[in-house]
Scaffold this motif. Structure first.
Motif, PDB file in Angstrom:
ATOM      1  N   ARG A 148      89.132 -46.407  46.155  1.00  0.00           N
ATOM      2  CA  ARG A 148      89.448 -44.935  46.145  1.00  0.00           C
ATOM      3  C   ARG A 148      90.681 -44.545  47.229  1.00  0.00           C
ATOM      4  O   ARG A 148      91.461 -43.857  46.783  1.00  0.00           O
ATOM      5  CB  ARG A 148      88.243 -44.130  46.476  1.00  0.00           C
TER       6      ARG A 148
ATOM      7  N   GLU B 260      79.717 -39.124  45.374  1.00  0.00           N
ATOM      8  CA  GLU B 260      79.966 -38.641  43.887  1.00  0.00           C
ATOM      9  C   GLU B 260      80.497 -37.371  43.759  1.00  0.00           C
ATOM     10  O   GLU B 260      81.603 -36.896  43.183  1.00  0.00           O
ATOM     11  CB  GLU B 260      79.177 -39.147  42.884  1.00  0.00           C
TER      12      GLU B 260
ATOM     13  N   SER C 282      94.085 -45.996  45.813  1.00  0.00           N
ATOM     14  CA  SER C 282      94.418 -45.103  44.693  1.00  0.00           C
ATOM     15  C   SER C 282      94.992 -43.556  45.100  1.00  0.00           C
ATOM     16  O   SER C 282      96.287 -43.175  44.657  1.00  0.00           O
ATOM     17  CB  SER C 282      93.177 -44.606  43.738  1.00  0.00           C
ATOM     18  N   GLU C 283      94.392 -42.860  46.120  1.00  0.00           N
ATOM     19  CA  GLU C 283      94.894 -41.666  46.717  1.00  0.00           C
ATOM     20  C   GLU C 283      96.163 -41.979  47.547  1.00  0.00           C
ATOM     21  O   GLU C 283      97.148 -41.404  47.223  1.00  0.00           O
ATOM     22  CB  GLU C 283      93.918 -41.135  47.769  1.00  0.00           C
TER      23      GLU C 283
ATOM     24  N   TRP D  63      84.161 -49.587  46.988  1.00  0.00           N
ATOM     25  CA  TRP D  63      84.534 -48.367  46.341  1.00  0.00           C
ATOM     26  C   TRP D  63      85.157 -47.596  47.059  1.00  0.00           C
ATOM     27  O   TRP D  63      86.408 -46.941  46.605  1.00  0.00           O
ATOM     28  CB  TRP D  63      83.168 -47.847  46.000  1.00  0.00           C
ATOM     29  N   GLN D  64      85.060 -47.209  48.396  1.00  0.00           N
ATOM     30  CA  GLN D  64      85.809 -46.676  49.203  1.00  0.00           C
ATOM     31  C   GLN D  64      87.209 -47.006  49.413  1.00  0.00           C
ATOM     32  O   GLN D  64      88.002 -46.243  49.458  1.00  0.00           O
ATOM     33  CB  GLN D  64      84.977 -46.382  50.773  1.00  0.00           C
TER      34      GLN D  64
END
Length: 710
Positions: free
Chosen positions: A699, A622, A702-703, A695-696
Motif C-alpha cells: 500500500r 481496512e 502504491s501511494e 500488505w502495508q
C-alpha cells in the motif's frame, strides 16, 4: 581512503575524522575507511599517536540501520575493533554526543578514551534482541567490572560521561572542541612516553563475579521471563571472567549468532522500525509547518490532568492548570508536588529541578486566564455533555489559532469539534495514565482537523518525548477499541470456567506486563461500566455481553480503590489476593448463560484474547482508522503492555501465519457468535498467503507511485 573517513597529520599525531551524517553510523564504507586510516597511520614512521574524532553533533551513535537484515559486508566490526586495539601506535577516542553500541565498542578498542562532559555512552543492543558483538561484552567488564558491565549490557541504558569516568570507561572529561581536546590529550601521551594500553589485555577486576552473575541471571529470569537476549548477554559477560580475550570473543560471537537467529530479534527490530515510522503522516502535504507552542493549558486537575500538565513542565513549557474552584485547584497542585516529590525520593530528580518544574505550573480557576494559551487540552470526566460545556467555553475565550485538544479515550472527536466554531483547530491528544510516565500518545485526527494542527500535535508529542501515533475517529480509536474486544473475551472466559488468576497468569506467561483483570482492578471497574452502558445502547442487540463485571460493580467491588474487585487487596498493599466473594458470582454468571464450567487450557486462553485483538486490528486497518499495521503494534507495545519481543499483535499474527489465525477466528465465530465475524482484510490476506506487513508495504508503494505520477 573511504569518503566518510579522513586522515590528517598534525605533527606526530594522526587525526582520523569520521564524517558520516547525521550520526556517524558504522556503515560498510565507514568500517572500511577506519581500517585504511589506522593502517596508514601505523605505516607512517612519523606518526607516534592517533586521535579518533567524529564530525557533527555526535561520536559514532551505533550501527547503520540501513544494513539491518542485509548480508554482512567486510570488514566486520569485530575485525575493525581488533585492528585498532592491536595497533602499535597509541590511540585515543574522543567522545562527544553519544557513543552507543558499536560506537562504544570502537572506543573500547582504542587505547585511551576521553569524553566531553555532556556525552553519553552505552551498549543498547539488548533492546534489539542482540548483544554487543564486537567485543563489548569482553572489554567493558575489564574496565568497569562485572557489576557495571551487567548493568549496561543487560539493561541497555546509556550512562553519562561523569559516571563513565567513575567506572573507568573513559580516562578524562573535557569541555569545548573535540578535535582540540583530542590532539591535546594525544600530545600529553607523547610527552609522558605512554604507549598502547590494550583493554583486552587487562584482567576483570573483582573476585565475586560468580555471585554477581548468578544474582543477575535469577533477576532477569524472574522479571523478564521468556526474553532470549538478556540471558545471552549475561553468559557473554561471564565468559569475560573465565576466558582470555580471544576465546571470550569467540564465545561472544557464538552467543551473538544465537540472538541473531532468534525470532525475538526480528520482533524487536520490527518494533524499532515501527516506532520510527509511526511519526510520519502519510498524506501530509509538503511544506506544512507546525504552529509554535510556547504556552499550554490543561482543563481538569485529576490524576490525568495533573500528569499532562507535568509533561509540559518536564519539557520546559509553561502550563496553566484549571480547576472549578480554589479547593479543587489546591488539591491538584498538591498532587503535582507529591508526584515530583516521589521522584526526588527515588533519586531521579533533584530538589532544584522539582522547584523549577513546579514554577512552570500555574493554577487558575477562570477560563479567561487561558486567553493567551497556544494549546489547551481538556482532561475532564468522560461525558459528552461535560465536554460540550468545556469546548464551548474554550471556543469563546481562546485566541485565534489556539489548538483545542481533547484527551477523550473513546468519545466522538468530530462531535466534540462541532461544539466550536473552529473544528479545524480541534484534535485529540489521548494520553495514557500516568500521563507523565507512559510513552504513548494517540493523536486523533478529526474529519476537519487541519494538516497544520495535525503536524503540530505530532511535534508536541516529540517535544514531550512521547511516541505519537496518528489515529482516526471511532469508538475507542485504536487502542481502546481493540482493548474492548480483548477484555470482553477475557470476561467470557470467566463464564466458561476460568478464574482471573488463570487468565492473568496465561497472558503474563505470554509476556503481557499485566493480566486484564489486574489492569481493570488498577484502573477501577466503574470506568469500564460507563463504557459498557454506552456501548450496549448503540451496538446491535444480538451481541451478547459478559456480566461478571456488572455483578462486581453492583456489589461495590470496584478494584483497588475499594480494596476488592476481581481480586482482594490488603490496606496499603497492591498484591492481588483471592476474592472469595467472586466464586459464587462466576457460578451464577455461568448458570445464567446455560454454560457448564470447565477447565480451560492456557493456549486457548491466550488465543481467545489475542486473536480478538488481531481480528479487530484488521478491521481498523481496512477502515483507515490506523495508517499502518505497524502503528497498531506501536500503540500496543507502548500503551498496553504487549511484550516487545513479540513485536506487537499484528506482527505476532504475521509470525504465526494469518491462515492459522483466521482458522481459529472462524471456529470462534461459529461457536461464540457475531463478535467473532472475521475481518474481510484478514480473510483476503490469508487467502493470498500474505501478511499484514506485506500488505502495508504494498500500500505504501502504491501511494508513493500515485504521489509521484505527473
Amino acid at each position: 581512503m573511504a569518503e566518510f573517513v579522513r586522515l590528517q597529520r598534525h605533527g606526530a599525531i594522526a587525526l582520523i575524522v569520521i564524517d558520516n551524517p547525521p550520526v556517524n553510523a558504522l556503515s560498510q564504507p565507514v568500517r572500511q575507511g577506519l581500517c585504511q586510516a589506522f593502517q596508514a597511520a601505523e605505516a607512517d614512521p612519523e606518526v607516534r599517536a592517533v586521535t579518533l574524532v567524529c564530525a557533527g553533533n555526535t561520536f559514532i551513535a551505533g550501527a547503520d540501520i540501513k544494513e539491518f537484515g542485509q548480508p554482512p559486508q567486510a570488514p566486520s566490526l569485530p575485525e575493525v575493533v581488533s585492528l585498532i586495539e592491536n595497533s602499535q601506535t597509541p590511540s585515543v577516542a574522543v567522545i562527544h554526543g553519544t557513543a552507543l553500541g558499536g560506537g562504544l565498542e570502537v572506543a573500547l578498542g582504542c587505547h585511551y578514551r576521553i569524553a566531553r562532559a555532556d556525552a553519553r555512552v552505552g551498549l543498547p543492543e539488548v533492546k534489539l534482541g542482540l548483544l554487543p558483538g564486537a567485543g563489548g561484552t569482553q572489554r567493558l567488564p575489564r574496565l568497569a567490572g562485572v557489576e557495571q558491565a551487567l548493568e549496561m549490557i543487560v539493561g541497555g541504558q546509556p550512562i553519562g560521561a561523569a559516571e563513565a569516568l567513575e567506572q573507568h570507561i573513559v580516562d578524562q572529561l573535557f569541555e569545548g572542541d573535540p578535535v582540540e581536546a583530542g590532539l591535546a590529550y594525544a600530545q600529553r601521551l607523547l610527552d609522558e612516553g605512554r604507549g598502547p594500553r590494550r583493554t583486552g589485555e587487562l584482567s576483570v577486576p573483582g573476585t565475586d563475579s560468580a555471585e554477581l552473575i548468578a544474582a543477575r541471571h535469577a533477576e532477569v529470569a524472574r522479571r523478564t521471563p521468556g526474553l532470549f537476549a538478556p540471558l545471552r548477554c549475561i553468559a557473554a559477560v561471564e565468559a569475560a571472567t573465565r576466558l582470555p580475550l580471544a576465546e571470550g570473543l569467540a564465545r561472544e560471537r557464538e552467543l551473538f549468532a544465537e540472538c541473531l537467529d532468534s525470532p525475538q530479534r526480528g520482533a524487536l527490530v520490527h518494533a524499532f522500525f515501527a516506532e520510527r515510522q509511526a511519526g510520519k503522516i502519510d498524506d501530509l502535504a509538503p511544506g506544512v509547518e507546525p504552529r509554535p507552542i510556547r504556552t499550554a493549558a490543561v482543563i481538569g486537575g485529576g490524576t490525568m490532568g495533573v500528569g499532562i500538565a507535568l509533561c509540559f513542565a518536564n519539557a520546559g513549557v509553561p502550563v496553566k492548570l484549571l480547576e472549578i474552584n480554589e479547593e479543587a485547584l489546591q488539591r491538584a497542585l498538591q498532587r503535582a508536588r507529591e508526584t515530583y516529590a516521589a521522584s526526588v525520593r527515588r533519586g531521579s530528580l533533584s530538589e532544584q529541578a522539582m522547584e523549577q518544574r513546579l514554577a512552570l505550573v500555574k493554577g487558575v480557576t477562570d477560563y479567561a486566564a487561558l486567553a493567551d494559551a497556544d494549546l489547551v487540552i481538556e482532561a475532564v470526566f468522560e461525558d459528552m455533555a461535560v465536554k460540550q460545556q468545556v469546548f464551548e467555553r474554550l471556543d469563546a475565550v481562546c485566541k485565534p489559532g489556539a489548538i483545542l485538544a481533547s484527551n477523550t479515550s473513546s468519545l466522538d472527536l468530530n462531535q466534540i469539534a462541532a461544539f466550536t466554531r473552529r473544528p479545524e483547530d480541534v484534535v485529540g491528544l489521548h494520553f495514557f495514565s500516568p500521563a507523565n510516565v507512559m510513552r504513548l500518545l494517540e493523536v486523533v485526527r478529526g474529519e476537519k482537523t487541519s494538516q497544520e494542527v495535525l503536524a503540530t500535535a505530532m511535534a508536541i508529542g516529540k517535544r514531550l518525548k512521547k511516541v505519537a501515533v496518528v489515529v482516526g475517529v471511532c469508538d475507542g480509536f485504536v487502542g481502546n477499541r481493540m482493548l474492548f474486544q480483548y477484555g470482553r473475551e477475557a470476561e467470557f472466559l470467566l463464564e466458561e470456567g476460568a478464574t482471573p488468576q488463570q487468565v492473568d497468569g496465561a497472558l503474563r506467561t505470554f509476556g503481557m506486563a499485566m493480566g486484564p483483570f489486574a489492569v481493570r482492578d488498577l484502573s477501577g471497574l466503574d470506568i469500564g461500566q460507563a463504557i459498557r452502558k454506552r456501548q450496549r445502547a448503540i451496538l446491535p442487540a444480538q451481541l451478547e455481553f459478559p456480566t461478571v463485571a456488572d455483578r462486581l460493580c453492583a456489589a461495590g467491588m470496584l478494584g483497588q480503590k475499594t480494596g476488592v474487585g476481581y481480586y482482594r487487596y490488603e490496606p496499603g498493599n497492591r498484591t492481588p489476593l483471592d476474592n472469595p466473594a467472586l466464586a459464587p458470582m462466576l457460578e451464577a454468571a455461568s448458570r445464567e448463560k446455560g454454560l457448564e464450567r470447565k477447565t480451560l487450557d492456557e493456549r486457548y486462553i491466550v488465543e481467545r484474547c489475542l486473536f480478538a485483538l488481531v481480528n479487530e486490528g484488521a478491521k481498523i486497518l481496512e477502515e483507515g482508522i490506523a495508517q499502518r499495521a505497524s502503528d497498531i503494534d506501536v500503540i500496543y507495545l507502548n500503551g498496553y503492555g504487549f511484550p516487545a519481543f513479540r513485536g506487537g499483535p499484528m506482527y505476532y499474527a504475521d509470525s504465526l501465519g494469518l491462515d492459522k489465525v483466521l482458522a481459529r477466528v472462524r471456529e470462534l465465530h461459529a461457536r461464540c457468535g457475531d463478535w467473532w465475524q472475521p475481518a474481510p482484510l484478514l480473510e483476503r490476506l490469508a487467502a493470498e498467503g500474505r501478511t499484514f506487513s506485506q500488505w502495508q508495504a504494498a500500500r505504501l508503494q502504491s501511494e508513493r507511485s500515485t504521489r509521484s505520477a505527473p
